[in-house]
Design a protein around this motif. Structure first.
Motif, PDB file in Angstrom:
ATOM      1  N   TRP A   9      24.442  36.124   7.382  1.00 43.35           N
ATOM      2  CA  TRP A   9      25.229  36.092   8.620  1.00 43.35           C
ATOM      3  C   TRP A   9      25.392  34.692   9.193  1.00 43.35           C
ATOM      4  N   LEU A  10      24.371  33.845   9.085  1.00 36.86           N
ATOM      5  CA  LEU A  10      24.488  32.506   9.674  1.00 36.86           C
ATOM      6  C   LEU A  10      25.558  31.646   8.994  1.00 36.86           C
ATOM      7  N   PRO A  11      25.612  31.576   7.643  1.00 37.94           N
ATOM      8  CA  PRO A  11      26.663  30.787   7.002  1.00 37.94           C
ATOM      9  C   PRO A  11      28.072  31.268   7.359  1.00 37.94           C
ATOM     10  N   ILE A  12      28.234  32.600   7.478  1.00 40.80           N
ATOM     11  CA  ILE A  12      29.557  33.128   7.818  1.00 40.80           C
ATOM     12  C   ILE A  12      29.908  32.780   9.265  1.00 40.80           C
ATOM     13  N   VAL A  13      28.929  32.842  10.149  1.00 43.52           N
ATOM     14  CA  VAL A  13      29.147  32.440  11.550  1.00 43.52           C
ATOM     15  C   VAL A  13      29.524  30.958  11.616  1.00 43.52           C
ATOM     16  N   ILE A  14      28.798  30.122  10.864  1.00 39.37           N
ATOM     17  CA  ILE A  14      29.102  28.686  10.811  1.00 39.37           C
ATOM     18  C   ILE A  14      30.516  28.462  10.299  1.00 39.37           C
ATOM     19  N   LEU A  15      30.886  29.201   9.271  1.00 35.52           N
ATOM     20  CA  LEU A  15      32.228  29.083   8.690  1.00 35.52           C
ATOM     21  C   LEU A  15      33.304  29.412   9.718  1.00 35.52           C
ATOM     22  N   ILE A  16      33.181  30.562  10.364  1.00 38.70           N
ATOM     23  CA  ILE A  16      34.215  31.020  11.299  1.00 38.70           C
ATOM     24  C   ILE A  16      34.270  30.133  12.549  1.00 38.70           C
ATOM     25  N   VAL A  17      33.096  29.810  13.106  1.00 42.57           N
ATOM     26  CA  VAL A  17      33.055  28.971  14.311  1.00 42.57           C
ATOM     27  C   VAL A  17      33.625  27.586  14.024  1.00 42.57           C
ATOM     28  N   SER A  18      33.255  27.012  12.873  1.00 47.82           N
ATOM     29  CA  SER A  18      33.762  25.684  12.496  1.00 47.82           C
ATOM     30  C   SER A  18      35.273  25.706  12.332  1.00 47.82           C
ATOM     31  N   LEU A  19      35.761  26.762  11.688  1.00 48.42           N
ATOM     32  CA  LEU A  19      37.204  26.872  11.451  1.00 48.42           C
ATOM     33  C   LEU A  19      37.973  26.942  12.771  1.00 48.42           C
ATOM     34  N   PHE A  20      37.515  27.790  13.671  1.00 50.30           N
ATOM     35  CA  PHE A  20      38.196  27.938  14.957  1.00 50.30           C
ATOM     36  C   PHE A  20      38.055  26.673  15.803  1.00 50.30           C
ATOM     37  N   THR A  21      36.898  26.017  15.734  1.00 49.13           N
ATOM     38  CA  THR A  21      36.679  24.799  16.514  1.00 49.13           C
ATOM     39  C   THR A  21      37.626  23.680  16.087  1.00 49.13           C
ATOM     40  N   LEU A  22      37.848  23.559  14.777  1.00 48.54           N
ATOM     41  CA  LEU A  22      38.723  22.510  14.256  1.00 48.54           C
ATOM     42  C   LEU A  22      40.201  22.809  14.487  1.00 48.54           C
ATOM     43  N   LEU A  23      40.543  24.107  14.520  1.00 46.61           N
ATOM     44  CA  LEU A  23      41.952  24.472  14.685  1.00 46.61           C
ATOM     45  C   LEU A  23      42.354  24.663  16.149  1.00 46.61           C
ATOM     46  N   ALA A  24      41.379  24.953  17.008  1.00 44.26           N
ATOM     47  CA  ALA A  24      41.684  25.209  18.425  1.00 44.26           C
ATOM     48  C   ALA A  24      42.432  24.066  19.101  1.00 44.26           C
ATOM     49  N   PRO A  25      42.050  22.775  18.865  1.00 44.87           N
ATOM     50  CA  PRO A  25      42.788  21.675  19.502  1.00 44.87           C
ATOM     51  C   PRO A  25      44.267  21.627  19.103  1.00 44.87           C
TER      52      PRO A  25
END
Length: 504
Positions: A262-278
């Motif tokens: 669960w942690l790697p998938i959370v890191i993946l999704i959070v990182s993706l949204f964080t980079l694309l949100a701006p």
């Protein structure tokens, strides 16, 4: 319209026929590509070979966006391999099902487990299947039912996730056609807009809880369920179950923790949204190139987190982890080759005017509104015969997108029809790798798994076709909603007819 006439459809026909004969997507795409180049060079083999290498293969790989997709797929391959070998998914699932006692809860747990392990259609059967074998046997649920459940949550789920290998692959094919047609829409947006028209995958996933909760088994599946309930027999007398499951090493399983999944998938999704949100995501359109760049780093970060976690819990050494990561990257080779050949074939078909010729033939003879249904049926037949959805996507999307564009049909519907057709075969063909792996993971007889699953797949295929045909009258509005309603009503009707025949 400029085209080579009947000759313009020879390359895709060759590719389709060779896929059916050889079951090798790479060989088939290459032959289709080379035959098209021969037509462009007036059958000069040496010139064709030079053109193949210089004007198509090299230039395709050199394209900045294409190169980004290939690199991202390599990162995805390494990440998936680490997830599958970490033991985290199995440990997580075991924790989740510890309280499941009833037949319905156990089946729903298997269905949900298949959904949450969305990162690999190959991993789902081999991870979920062995976990539930003994539970299904104790609860008197057939192995065929287990195989069907994990098969229905493998490729039908994976194809709907835009940030894993399936989505990236499809977006790569879409982007190439959109550039060729000068369509001002990112491949990410096109994928997301097309999702509601992934009719067959959605039905394949949703019919599982419908049948489980309401006990509406029908056809050979009901016979298999009656067998184990009435006699306790796990298999039919002549069954030959597939036993060579690829299971996680017991030592790894004992050391592994749910956090490794669960942690790697959370890191993946959070990182993706964080980079694309701006850049405005998910409320604004994001350039395909930006999505690729933003996706590569999260996959690398998530893979790094798995390696560190495996070291911390002493699941794998650093050397073993890196070997798994690089092996996963190497496993993407066939997919990369297929993509490059598919892109090149699409370019050749554009120069031959294949879509223009098909449009000219169809114009006045076939109502444009039924084209999506025809696209689905052709894709379904092709994928069922060759057992591959990725090959079907590679051949059909370069035909369906220009066809929809020139006939002024919703491109989202055309894309969804191709995806639905490809998943039909991947889900139901006896030679599909996921079908075989589902039989293996569930410890079921492959023939019996296929026999029980195909009627349900055909039922969903018929529903998909009818929904596309009916909603073509209203410009494909509410296609998915109508398909789901048809599916629910259809299952009830079939079950009642079956019940009536049984009682009389």
């Amino acid at each position: 319209m400029d085209h080579f006439g009947f000759w313009s459809i020879i390359p895709p026909i060759i590719a389709i026929i060779m896929v059916l004969l050889t079951r090798s997507v790479i060989v088939s795409l290459f032959l289709g590509l080379f035959s098209g180049i021969l037509l462009l060079t007036s059958f000069h083999p040496i010139s064709s070979l030079k053109k193949l290498l210089g004007d198509y293969l090299y230039s395709t790989v050199a394209d900045e966006y294409n190169a980004g997709i290939l690199i991202l797929l390599v990162f995805i391959g390494g990440f998936v391999a680490l997830l599958e070998n970490s033991g985290g998914a199995k440990t997580f699932a075991n924790r989740f099902i510890s309280g499941a006692k009833s037949r319905i809860k156990i089946q729903l747990a298997a269905w949900f487990s298949g959904i949450i392990i969305f990162f690999s259609e190959m991993g789902t059967p081999l991870i979920v299947g062995p976990i539930y074998e003994s539970l299904f046997d104790k609860a008197k649920i057939s192995r065929e039912k287990l195989a069907w459940i994990i098969d229905s949550t493998a490729s039908p789920v994976s194809v709907m996730v835009p940030f894993i290998g399936w989505g990236v692959y499809i977006m790569g094919l879409i982007d190439t056609e959109f550039k060729r047609l000068s369509i001002d829409m990112s491949s990410w947006d096109a994928f997301m807009v097309s999702l509601p028209y992934f009719i067959y995958p959605v039905l394949a996933v949703l019919i599982v809880p419908l049948i489980i909760l309401l006990k509406l088994d029908f056809g050979p599946m009901k016979s298999a369920e009656d067998r184990i309930m009435n006699t306790g027999q796990i298999y039919w007398d002549n069954a030959k179950p597939l036993r060579e499951s690829v299971e996680v090493d017991k030592d790894v399983e004992n050391k592994s923790k749910p956090i490794l999944i669960w942690l790697p998938i959370v890191i993946l999704i959070v990182s993706l949204f964080t980079l694309l949100a701006p850049k405005g995501f998910p409320f604004q359109s994001v350039e395909g190139k930006d999505v690729l760049i933003a996706s590569s780093f999260p996959y690398f970060s998530a893979a790094t987190s798995i390696i560190l976690l495996m070291l911390f819990y002493k699941v794998k050494t650093i050397s073993q982890s890196l070997n798994i990561y690089t092996s996963g990257m190497k496993n993407m080779t066939d997919i990369l080759v297929i993509l490059v050949l598919a892109w090149s074939l699409g370019s050749v078909l554009d120069k031959l005017g294949t879509a223009n010729y098909i449009v000219q033939v169809i114009d006045g003879t076939i109502p444009p509104a039924i084209v999506p249904a025809l696209i689905f049926l052709v894709g379904a037949c092709m994928s069922f015969a060759n057992g591959t959805s990725w090959g079907t996507f590679a051949i059909m999307l370069p035909l369906a997108i220009p066809l929809g564009y020139h006939l002024d049909i919703s491109l989202a519907v055309c894309i969804g029809a191709v995806i639905s057709g490809g998943i039909f075969g991947d889900h139901s063909s006896p030679i599909s790798d996921t079908t075989i792996l589902s039989s293996t993971g569930a410890g079921a007889d492959h023939k019996d798994h296929n026999k029980t699953q195909v009627p349900i797949a055909i039922f969903n295929g018929v529903v998909t076709t009818i929904a596309l045909l009916i909603t073509s009258i209203i410009d494909f509005k509410f296609t998915l909603i109508l398909a789901i309603l048809f599916m629910i009503c259809g299952v009830f009707i079939i079950h009642q007819v079956q019940k009536y025949r049984y009682n009389h």
